[in-house]
Design a protein around this motif. Structure first.
Motif, mmCIF file in Angstrom:
data_model
loop_
_atom_site.group_PDB
_atom_site.id
_atom_site.type_symbol
_atom_site.label_atom_id
_atom_site.label_comp_id
_atom_site.label_asym_id
_atom_site.label_seq_id
_atom_site.Cartn_x
_atom_site.Cartn_y
_atom_site.Cartn_z
ATOM 1 N N GLU A 1 0.526 -1.522 0.124
ATOM 2 C CA GLU A 1 0.223 0.252 0.144
ATOM 3 C C GLU A 1 0.346 1.301 0.223
ATOM 4 O OE1 GLU A 1 -4.119 -1.710 2.122
ATOM 5 O OE2 GLU A 1 -2.566 -0.357 2.771
ATOM 6 N N ALA B 1 0.126 3.893 -6.477
ATOM 7 C CA ALA B 1 -1.086 3.045 -6.687
ATOM 8 C C ALA B 1 -0.870 2.459 -8.743
ATOM 9 C CB ALA B 1 -2.852 2.981 -6.334
ATOM 10 N N LEU C 1 -5.210 3.068 -13.012
ATOM 11 C CA LEU C 1 -6.353 1.963 -14.226
ATOM 12 C C LEU C 1 -6.912 2.514 -15.257
ATOM 13 C CD1 LEU C 1 -7.492 0.136 -10.276
ATOM 14 C CD2 LEU C 1 -5.465 -0.184 -11.558
ATOM 15 N N SER D 1 -10.766 -0.160 -13.569
ATOM 16 C CA SER D 1 -11.899 -0.062 -12.284
ATOM 17 C C SER D 1 -12.784 -0.190 -11.917
ATOM 18 C CB SER D 1 -11.598 1.532 -12.530
ATOM 19 O OG SER D 1 -10.489 2.422 -12.588
ATOM 20 N N LEU E 1 -11.870 -3.890 -11.322
ATOM 21 C CA LEU E 1 -11.667 -4.231 -9.648
ATOM 22 C C LEU E 1 -12.306 -3.964 -8.800
ATOM 23 C CD1 LEU E 1 -9.254 -4.221 -7.456
ATOM 24 C CD2 LEU E 1 -9.234 -2.104 -7.523
ATOM 25 N N ILE F 1 -1.782 -7.525 -6.411
ATOM 26 C CA ILE F 1 -3.337 -7.686 -6.724
ATOM 27 C C ILE F 1 -4.099 -7.315 -5.432
ATOM 28 C CG2 ILE F 1 -4.990 -8.913 -7.708
ATOM 29 C CD1 ILE F 1 -3.883 -6.435 -9.747
ATOM 30 N N LEU G 1 -4.656 -3.696 -3.577
ATOM 31 C CA LEU G 1 -6.120 -3.390 -5.217
ATOM 32 C C LEU G 1 -7.394 -3.715 -4.257
ATOM 33 C CD1 LEU G 1 -4.304 -2.883 -8.365
ATOM 34 C CD2 LEU G 1 -4.802 -1.373 -6.839
ATOM 35 N N GLU H 1 -9.967 -1.277 -2.720
ATOM 36 C CA GLU H 1 -11.667 -0.969 -2.895
ATOM 37 C C GLU H 1 -12.671 -1.693 -2.307
ATOM 38 O OE1 GLU H 1 -13.871 -0.055 -5.924
ATOM 39 O OE2 GLU H 1 -11.855 1.050 -5.525
#
Length: 122
Positions: free
Chosen positions: A22, A26, A29, A34, A37, A89, A92, A96
């Motif tokens: 993190e 980032a 995308l 997006s 995800l 991944i 991410l 999200e």
């Protein structure tokens, strides 16, 4: 509404490797990435809720098998497209899922995500 079953998912997903990831910037995308995800995270949240008998989650079509398959395919595709490893991944998706939880946005994104699931052929 969904916070009851997302909190354990978010806590389990945050590992030292993810926390280190993190800190990295980032990736940028595309709109499609997006959406993919966002839906992968939403399907994980709803599927987890369905497995635990959450009424709000049970209002959606069963996502067990199809949601997992979408999640796996989406993760693999994003790994290839973004040049990330599994931890990248995971970071991410965790971020999200956390965003969806904090904004209580599951019910907002699920209609479009279910359309994306149908279009994916999974």
């Amino acid at each position: 509404m969904f916070t009851r079953f997302l909190a354990p998912l978010a806590l389990v997903a945050v590992t030292p490797a993810v926390m280190a990831q993190e800190a990295a910037p980032a990736p940028q995308l595309t709109v499609e990435q997006s959406a993919t995800l966002r839906c992968a995270a939403a399907f994980a949240i709803v599927s987890h809720g369905q497995d635990n008998g959450n009424e709000a989650a049970l209002a959606y079509p069963a996502l067990g098998e199809r949601g997992r398959e979408f999640f796996v395919r989406a993760g693999a595709r994003l790994m290839d497209e973004l040049g990330l490893d599994r931890e990248g991944i995971q970071a991410l998706v965790t971020a999200e899922a956390q965003r969806l939880w904090e904004e209580d946005a599951i019910s907002d994104v699920m209609p479009a995500c279910l359309l994306l699931l149908d279009a994916s052929g999974v």
